[in-house]
Design an enzyme around this catalytic site. Structure first.
Site, PDB file in Angstrom:
ATOM      1  N   HIS A 147      32.665  37.683  44.092  1.00 60.38           N
ATOM      2  CA  HIS A 147      32.939  38.849  43.261  1.00 60.38           C
ATOM      3  C   HIS A 147      34.137  38.645  42.349  1.00 60.38           C
ATOM      4  O   HIS A 147      34.278  39.359  41.351  1.00 60.38           O
ATOM      5  CB  HIS A 147      33.174  40.083  44.133  1.00 60.38           C
ATOM      6  CG  HIS A 147      31.927  40.632  44.750  1.00 60.38           C
ATOM      7  ND1 HIS A 147      31.435  40.191  45.961  1.00 60.38           N
ATOM      8  CD2 HIS A 147      31.057  41.572  44.317  1.00 60.38           C
ATOM      9  CE1 HIS A 147      30.327  40.841  46.243  1.00 60.38           C
ATOM     10  NE2 HIS A 147      30.067  41.682  45.263  1.00 60.38           N
ATOM     11  N   GLY A 148      35.015  37.711  42.660  1.00 64.40           N
ATOM     12  CA  GLY A 148      36.155  37.477  41.782  1.00 64.40           C
ATOM     13  C   GLY A 148      37.280  36.770  42.503  1.00 64.40           C
ATOM     14  O   GLY A 148      37.420  36.866  43.726  1.00 64.40           O
TER      15      GLY A 148
END
Length: 380
Positions: A225-226
């Protein structure tokens, strides 16, 4: 940069060189999409596609390109290669799913985003009770946003005679975290299971290996997701949540829909759903926070003496209708929880009620659409 900040807190100074590039929208989705194809060929599950046009359609089929679901060649390529003819029943079904997806996105998600942004961006100005509402608004925002996109994608594909993989199955009605992850972002969860968890040994190597592999897939899911510590903590929390199911081998306990064939859940089911929803909402705070410090401040501000103080809220002009729509949304999702999507068979035996409902949804979308908000998962 995140690593440099972390080691700086330990007294070390690091000056990393970073490349500043603009990543294409949805890069992680079609990367996984393409990886599954290459891995399946390597594992001899499929043979390489010889038709370049068919392969290109598989890789870049527009409804799922930027935010999934993450398709498999074994499921999508045969549908692309076969002859398709317009099917009225499929088109009607697709349009209904698009309509419900639009309602989820522009009415539920975008309006919840407005209030979630206000509360998260100014968390020091609010009492604990308001911060709880902020977390709840984000909980419904991310579900409405992402499952709304999935509904629109699946409905659009059905207009073209293509059935995409189901991506959500009413996850907020789950009775434990294991069930939640079978129902939330299904295509990603199954991808990690097939291409990471099982190759690592799955659950065949004893309890230690099951625990190790579970933490690996959840931490990798957070990192997907990051590159932010908040996402890693979010993944770590979900790994902790699911541990009791892994240790006591109860992760396959709830394979059916809650209160299947009944209108009301039992007290036990209701308590289990409430606990699962509460744990999930708490983890979403880290997902939404800008950084770990922001998340820590937000959480510590909740658990103060002002937790039970209801205060006046800024910009509450649309608050009552939005809360009403959220309750309406929960009821409709509950009624349709055993179907592929909430309104798939709603009022199927009463044409008048069915059309009143459809036009009512359209009217609500036109009148109460929130401010334009980018899809959350476009950034991943």
């Amino acid at each position: 940069e995140s690593f440099a900040v972390a080691v700086a807190n330990l007294g070390f100074e690091v000056h990393p060189s970073t490349i500043n590039v603009i990543l294409p929208v949805g890069i992680s989705f079609y990367t996984f999409h393409g990886l599954s194809y290459v891995i399946d060929i390597y594992k001899k599950r499929i043979t390489a596609e010889k038709n370049f046009v068919d392969y290109s359609v598989f890789v870049s089929f527009f409804p799922l390109l930027v935010a999934g679901p993450i398709e498999r060649a074994t499921h999508l390529l045969p549908q692309i290669k076969r002859e398709r003819k317009f099917n009225y029943a499929n088109a009607v079904d697709g349009l209904k799913q698009i309509l419900w997806g639009l309602f989820k996105k522009v009415v539920i998600a975008d309006n919840c985003a407005h209030y979630a942004n206000i509360i998260f961006d100014s968390n020091n100005d609010y009492s604990g009770s308001t911060l709880v509402f902020g977390a709840l608004f984000f909980t419904f925002q991310i579900y409405g946003d992402f499952s709304g996109y999935s509904d629109i994608a699946l409905g659009t594909a059905r207009l073209f005679g293509i059935d995409l993989l189901r991506n959500f199955a009413f996850p907020y009605f789950s009775r434990d975290i294991a069930e939640f992850w079978r129902r939330w972002h299904i295509s990603l969860s199954s991808w990690f299971k097939d291409y990471l968890y099982i190759p690592l040994g799955g659950s065949k190597g004893g309890m230690w290996m099951k625990i190790r592999n579970t933490f690996i897939i959840f931490l990798v899911s957070g990192f997907w997701h990051g590159a932010n510590w908040t996402f890693l903590i979010w993944g770590f929390l979900n790994a902790l949540y699911i541990m009791p199911s892994i240790i006591f081998n109860s992760n396959r306990n709830h394979l059916d829909s809650v209160a299947a064939g009944k209108f009301f859940p039992t007290i036990k089911e209701l308590l289990a759903m409430t606990l699962t929803f509460t744990l999930t909402t708490f983890a979403w705070i880290f997902f939404r926070a800008e950084n770990v410090t922001h998340a820590y401040q937000y959480i510590t501000k909740i658990f103060t003496a002002k937790l039970f103080i209801i205060e006046d809220f800024k910009d509450d002009s649309k608050l009552f209708p939005i809360v009403t729509f959220i309750l309406f949304f929960i009821i409709i999702e509950w009624l349709g929880r055993e179907k592929q999507y909430a309104i798939a068979e709603l009022f199927s035996k009463n044409r008048l009620f069915r059309w009143i409902f459809y036009y009512g949804l359209l009217l609500i979308i036109l009148l109460y659409a929130g401010l334009n908000q980018q899809f959350i998962y476009f950034q991943f």
